[in-house]
Write a protein that holds these residues in place. Structure first.
Motif, mmCIF file in Angstrom:
data_model
loop_
_atom_site.group_PDB
_atom_site.id
_atom_site.type_symbol
_atom_site.label_atom_id
_atom_site.label_comp_id
_atom_site.label_asym_id
_atom_site.label_seq_id
_atom_site.Cartn_x
_atom_site.Cartn_y
_atom_site.Cartn_z
ATOM 1 N N LEU A 127 0.914 -1.112 0.221
ATOM 2 C CA LEU A 127 0.094 -0.122 0.094
ATOM 3 C C LEU A 127 1.068 1.355 -0.488
ATOM 4 N N ASP A 133 1.250 5.178 -1.561
ATOM 5 C CA ASP A 133 0.623 6.231 -2.781
ATOM 6 C C ASP A 133 1.670 5.797 -4.014
ATOM 7 N N PHE A 149 -5.459 2.912 -10.502
ATOM 8 C CA PHE A 149 -5.540 2.378 -9.185
ATOM 9 C C PHE A 149 -5.294 1.204 -7.958
ATOM 10 N N GLY A 150 -4.850 0.333 -8.930
ATOM 11 C CA GLY A 150 -3.547 -0.596 -8.816
ATOM 12 C C GLY A 150 -2.304 -0.884 -10.086
ATOM 13 N N ILE A 187 -1.169 -1.359 -4.342
ATOM 14 C CA ILE A 187 -2.227 -0.606 -4.371
ATOM 15 C C ILE A 187 -2.352 0.648 -3.995
ATOM 16 N N ASN A 188 -2.991 1.885 -5.004
ATOM 17 C CA ASN A 188 -3.049 3.366 -4.565
ATOM 18 C C ASN A 188 -3.618 3.565 -3.637
ATOM 19 N N THR A 189 -2.673 4.477 -2.144
ATOM 20 C CA THR A 189 -3.270 4.879 -1.646
ATOM 21 C C THR A 189 -3.407 6.397 -1.494
ATOM 22 N N VAL A 232 -10.533 5.406 1.176
ATOM 23 C CA VAL A 232 -10.230 4.562 1.542
ATOM 24 C C VAL A 232 -11.114 2.619 0.466
ATOM 25 N N ARG A 248 -12.451 2.705 -2.123
ATOM 26 C CA ARG A 248 -12.045 1.968 -3.531
ATOM 27 C C ARG A 248 -10.923 1.733 -3.458
ATOM 28 N N GLN A 249 -9.949 1.450 -2.328
ATOM 29 C CA GLN A 249 -8.483 1.617 -1.959
ATOM 30 C C GLN A 249 -9.006 -0.798 -2.205
ATOM 31 N N SER A 256 -10.299 -1.696 -5.166
ATOM 32 C CA SER A 256 -9.086 -2.402 -5.696
ATOM 33 C C SER A 256 -8.295 -3.483 -5.342
#
Length: 390
Positions: free
Chosen positions: A163, A165, A172-173, A187-189, A195, A197-198, A201
Motif C-alpha cells: 500500500l 501513494d 488504482f493498482g 494499491i494506490n493509497t 479507503v 475504493r482502495q 481495488s
C-alpha cells in the motif's frame, strides 16, 4: 542502453524536465547530458550527485538496475500524458523493488508462504469464482456478511500487498504473478482515492489473479475492457455476495433510500458507488440515472454537493427543517462514521518480517529503513516504540 541512461530518462520525465532543464541543474551542457541519457558516456562523481540532487533521489537510484518483472499486470490509460506514463513506470519500479525486498526477507527468515488460492477453471463466471474463493479463504467465516480485514485475509493466504501513494490518480493498482515471487499487488493509497475504493481495488486485482492468469506479462495496451469488467464483477461479488447484499438491503428498506445506500456501504466496507453498481446489476435500479439521482438526493437531504469521485463526507449534517418537510436524522456520533478511515486498511506482514530480521541481526537499521521506505530517524522512533510493549 545502460541502467544510468534508463533511470535518467525515466526520472527526468517523472519530474517534467527537459534535457536542457536537467543539464542546467547539473551544471553541464545539453550535449553532455544527452550523451549520458543515450548511454554514450559516464558521468564524474560530482555530476552524478548533481543529477541526483536535481531529480530528488539518492545517487544510488540512478545506477540501480530496474526490476525485471515477467508477470506484471497493470492497465494504463491510453490518454495518459508522458509524465503520467513516467509516474506509472515509477510505480512499477517501486513495486518491483518492494517485492524483491519482501522475498529476500522471507528467504532469510525461512517464512515464505505458498499462496493458498484455489484453481479456478478458465472461463468461470466471476460471481461463482468469487463465491468459491470466499469459501476457500474464509472457511466457516464465509457465512459472515463482510470481509473483516481484507489485507490480513490475503496476507495470511500468501498474497503480498503493498500500500503506497502512487502520486497519481489515474492508476488504482497493479498485480504481479507467481513467476516474479508473487502473487502480489500494489494499491494506490493517494488521498484522492477513498479507503473504500482502495479496498475495492484489492478485490479487483484479486479477480485478475484468479480469472486472468494468462494476461500476466502482457503489454498494458493488450489488456481488454472485458477483463476489467469481469474483475469489477468479481470484486463486487467477493465483497458483497448477492444473497447477503439483498438481505442487508431489505433490512434497510424502511430508511430513506440515500441512507439505505450509506448504511449498506458501511456494512460491507465499500464505496456508495459500489452499492449503486450492485443495485444496477441486480436489476433494482437503472444505470446511469441512479448515480445522478443519488447525488441529487444526497444534496437535497444533506445540503452538500457530492462529486462523483468522492465518498460522502464524515457525519453529514442534514438541512434544517422546512415547512411540511421532516428533516433526516443526523448519523449517530456514537457509531462508526460514514467514511472509512486509513486504519481500516493496513498491511502489516512486511513490518513484522523487518522486525524479525532486526531481532535476529540479519539486517541493519539503515537497511530496515530502506525496506520500509522511511527515514532513519523515523525507523529509530519505531524501534523505540517496540520497546514499550514486549
Amino acid at each position: 542502453m545502460n541502467e544510468l541512461a534508463i533511470n535518467l530518462m525515466r526520472l527526468r520525465k517523472l519530474n517534467s524536465l527537459t534535457q536542457q532543464d536537467l543539464a542546467d541543474a547539473a551544471g553541464i551542457s545539453r550535449v553532455a547530458y544527452r550523451n549520458l541519457e543515450k548511454g554514450n558516456a559516464n558521468p564524474r562523481q560530482g555530476t552524478l550527485q548533481a543529477l541526483a540532487t536535481a531529480l530528488k533521489v539518492p545517487a544510488f537510484d540512478l545506477l540501480a538496475p530496474l526490476p525485471k518483472l515477467k508477470s506484471l499486470r497493470y492497465r494504463a490509460n491510453k490518454e495518459m500524458t508522458e509524465q503520467e506514463r513516467a509516474k506509472g513506470n515509477q510505480v512499477v519500479v517501486r513495486a518491483g523493488n518492494w517485492l524483491q525486498d519482501f522475498n529476500e526477507l522471507e528467504s532469510m527468515l525461512g517464512t515464505g508462504k505458498r499462496a493458498a488460492l484455489p484453481n479456478i477453471r478458465k472461463g468461470t463466471n466471476p460471481q461463482n469464482a468469487a463465491e468459491k474463493l470466499r469459501t476457500a479463504l474464509l472457511g466457516d467465516g464465509a457465512k459472515c456478511d463482510c470481509v473483516p480485514d481484507i489485507c490480513e485475509l490475503l496476507e495470511n493466504s500468501g498474497i503480498k500487498i503493498f500500500l503506497f501513494d502512487f502520486q497519481m490518480s489515474e492508476l488504482f493498482g497493479l498485480s504481479i504473478g507467481e513467476a516474479d515471487g508473487g502473487p502480489a499487488m500494489a494499491i494506490n493509497t493517494s488521498q484522492k482515492i477513498s479507503v473504500e475504493r482502495q479496498i475495492f481495488s484489492i478485490a479487483h486485482e484479486l479477480g485478475h489473479l484468479i480469472l486472468h492468469k494468462e494476461s500476466y506479462g502482457k503489454s498494458p495496451d493488450e489488456l481488454s475492457d472485458e477483463q476489467e469488467r469481469e474483475a469489477d464483477t468479481f470484486a463486487a461479488a467477493f465483497l458483497m455476495p448477492e444473497k447477503k447484499f439483498l438481505a442487508e438491503w431489505n433490512e434497510n428498506r424502511g430508511l430513506h433510500w440515500v441512507d439505505a445506500v450509506l448504511k449498506t456501504k458501511r456494512h460491507f466496507k465499500v464505496s456508495y458507488q459500489a452499492v449503486l453498481h450492485q443495485l444496477v446489476d441486480l436489476g433494482k435500479a437503472e444505470s446511469p440515472a441512479i448515480y445522478k439521482q443519488f447525488r441529487a438526493d444526497y444534496e437535497t437531504r444533506y445540503g452538500q454537493k457530492l462529486h462523483w469521485k468522492e465518498e460522502p463526507p464524515l457525519n453529514p449534517a442534514p438541512r434544517p427543517r422546512t415547512a411540511g418537510v421532516s428533516p433526516a436524522p443526523p448519523p449517530s456520533r456514537t457509531e462508526e462514521p460514514l467514511h472509512l478511515d486509513p486504519l481500516d486498511l493496513m498491511e502489516d506482514r512486511l513490518g513484522s518480517l523487518v522486525r524479525d530480521a532486526l531481532d535476529k541481526a540479519l539486517i541493519t537499521v539503515s537497511r530496515a529503513a530502506e525496506i520500509l521506505d522511511v527515514g532513519i530517524e523515523e525507523m529509530r522512533a519505531r524501534l523505540n516504540s517496540w520497546e514499550i510493549v514486549s
